[in-house]
Design an enzyme around this catalytic site. Structure first.
Site, short mmCIF file in Angstrom:
data_model
loop_
_atom_site.label_atom_id
_atom_site.label_comp_id
_atom_site.label_asym_id
_atom_site.label_seq_id
_atom_site.Cartn_x
_atom_site.Cartn_y
_atom_site.Cartn_z
N SER A 58 1.10 -1.28 -0.15
CA SER A 58 -0.09 -0.03 0.07
C SER A 58 0.95 1.31 -0.08
CB SER A 58 -0.97 -0.05 1.06
OG SER A 58 -1.78 1.03 1.13
N ASP A 99 -8.18 -3.63 -7.48
CA ASP A 99 -7.78 -2.95 -5.92
C ASP A 99 -8.63 -1.76 -5.90
OD1 ASP A 99 -6.43 -1.56 -3.82
OD2 ASP A 99 -4.71 -3.11 -3.94
N HIS A 110 -6.72 -5.78 -1.33
CA HIS A 110 -5.36 -5.11 -1.24
C HIS A 110 -4.51 -5.84 -0.30
CE1 HIS A 110 -3.81 -1.11 -0.96
NE2 HIS A 110 -3.71 -1.03 0.53
#
Length: 543
Positions: free
Chosen positions: A251, A476, A505
């Site tokens: 991320s 995502d 994710h």
């Protein structure tokens, strides 16, 4: 946006389900100096030489790294209240608050590790992890070894697993913007405005939040940038005694990795980035948040399709349209009268957003919703309302959001014109209503931020950068697929693994042998496929 922390700490979250990813909505504003060290910035291949400040920061980072390499880390059992059990050990690394002033004020960063489980000959060094945020703690990473996570048994034979709290996070000189108990208090105002007065009230809250950050943490704010965290990462590398960095970032951790790889290309040994923030300068961060709103809507619909397909279990409607109608009914009821007195539309979004974020949330969120429709109100109240008795968890939540805000506001210049925010989000909301306004209010403090906002680093390939492994699911929500494609273009020689027809994710944490085997092979041997790879999706959750 990126992999933002869920902003409110709910009762469910306090039981350990709280995850971090980029910009979602939740709370609504809601070394001795040695001759070689001076030369190190050039050796690192640092291309960001556009200003004297950047040059001073590069030199400062080299000085700090040399100091840390000499000092090492004094590893000890972790403090009891950190909740990290032996044999994991903890320690601190000192870094300059301002890298342009390496002999000025120092701050401490908390780190932890567990040694590799294999033989001495199998060991390849340390693998350092960042889970995202900005504002996420990586200190749980070594527990993948103590918990015997099967996806990481091969890698843990070769590497020490190292986690850290980035600057401002957790045990690393934490920052704060508001009293944590006030921060989590519910219900909050519906993020979707009905009137101009609603917008004005949210704008007031956002400015108060920005002012609170300055009042409570003003000294730290100008230095809460991704480039500084990347420099911190290099100091940690040196303190660990590692000549080169092995890194796993998820991320927002992918953007941290991209900036590190740009600033220190010659210091990278292996790097995996998973669920990638688009590193283009014009995407950081205002546009990234708008793009995320679009992607969230798509993944929200994916989840609704799955709920409809499993109507025999959840009884929420056998088509996406019917499930959406149930959502609107729930939202309207919570707006009219907060459920249990505490769960309004804001709290619902904070809870339900985890479904488009993570496939692991598909079943539990649908179960709670199903119970509510069947008459069990308490399940939803327990899941979506704050636990006011969990003061430590609430402080962690508030800190996570403070860091999220501070880093995104400091990394780039944000629009200061309310008319631009209003126009862009009003237009987006028409077609992508699930997250748009909630996300806007979460980021709006950046419009009235009181400290300097930087220009983002131009992420690119520098001398010595090895092949970087990029892993991304196609749908995502938090970090749209285009981000992986963009980083792939910028990091020459990188390899992209795409999980097709999937959207969770944090792909490297899921069971998918097509991906897991390639991650192991890369970390153990450095080898990647001769070309990019497309993998079939991991198993869809079963109700």
């Amino acid at each position: 946006m990126c992999g933002r922390p869920h902003l409110r700490r709910t009762r469910q979250a306090s039981r350990g389900s709280r995850k971090v990813a980029i910009g979602s909505a939740g709370a609504f504003a809601a070394a001795a100096l040695i001759a070689g060290a001076v030369a190190a910035p050039a050796n690192a291949g640092t291309p960001q030489t556009g200003s004297s400040t950047q040059n001073r920061e590069a030199t400062g980072a080299a000085i700090a790294a040399a100091r840390a390499e000499k000092a090492g880390i004094d590893w000890k059992d972790c403090p009891a209240d950190w909740g990290i059990a032996k044999p994991i050990q903890c320690g601190y690394v000192s870094v300059p608050l301002d890298y342009a002033k390496p002999y000025g004020k120092q701050i401490k960063l908390a780190v932890d590790r567990i040694g590799s489980t294999g033989t001495k000959d199998e060991r390849q060094g340390a693998l350092v992890y960042n889970p995202g945020g900005p504002g996420g703690s990586g200190m749980r990473f070594p527990t993948r070894v103590t918990n015997k996570n099967p996806l990481w048994t091969k890698t843990s034979k070769a590497y020490d697993f190292v986690g850290f709290d980035p600057r401002g996070v957790g045990h690393s000189t934490p920052i704060s913007c508001v009293d944590p108990q006030e921060y989590v208090k519910a219900p909050k105002a519906d993020p979707v405005p009905d009137t101009e007065a609603d917008k004005l009230a949210q704008r007031k809250l956002a400015k108060e939040y920005a002012d609170g950050c300055y009042e409570r943490s003003g000294e730290m704010l100008p230095h809460m940038t991704t480039p500084n965290t990347a420099r911190d990462l290099d100091v940690i590398r040196a303190a660990l005694g590692e000549k080169k960095l092995n890194y796993l970032g998820v991320s927002y951790g992918t953007y941290l990795g991209a900036v590190y790889g740009t600033l220190f290309p010659g210091h990278v040994r292996r790097m995996i980035v998973d669920s990638v923030v688009n590193p283009a300068k014009d995407n950081i961060w205002y546009q990234a948040n708008l793009n995320q709103d679009i992607a969230f809507e798509g993944r929200w619909k994916d989840w609704q399709d799955w709920v409809a397909k499993n109507d025999a279990t959840f009884h929420l409607g056998d088509t996406r349209a019917k499930v959406q109608e149930q959502w609107l009914t729930l939202r309207a009821a919570a707006k009219k009268s907060p459920i249990g007195g505490v769960v309004g539309p804001a709290e619902l979004i904070s809870f339900f957003q985890s479904a488009p974020y993570y496939d692991s949330s598909w079943v539990p969120v649908a179960q709670v919703w199903s119970k509510y429709v069947a008459g069990d109100t308490q399940a939803l109240v327990d899941a979506a309302s704050p636990d006011m008795s969990d003061t430590a968890g609430n402080a962690s939540s508030e800190n996570g959001n403070a860091v999220y805000t501070a880093v995104e506001c400091a990394d780039a210049k944000w629009p200061t014109s309310w008319s631009k925010w209003d126009k862009d989000n009003t237009a987006l909301h028409k077609d992508y209503p699930f997250m748009t306004w909630a996300n806007a209010w979460m980021n709006l403090p950046c419009a009235t931020w009181k400290t300097k906002q930087q220009t983002p680093i131009d992420v690119k390939t520098g001398k010595g950068l090895p092949s970087v492994l990029i892993v991304q699911s196609e749908r995502d929500a938090a970090t749209p697929y285009e981000g992986a494609v963009e980083l792939h273009k910028r990091f020459k020689g990188s390899r992209l693994i795409t999980e097709k027809d999937a959207g969770s994710h944090g792909v490297t944490g899921l069971t998918n042998p097509c991906i897991n085997d390639r991650v192991d092979t890369y970390l153990l041997t450095g080898a990647t496929d001769s070309k990019d790879v497309t993998c079939t999706p991991h198993a869809t959750p079963k109700p």
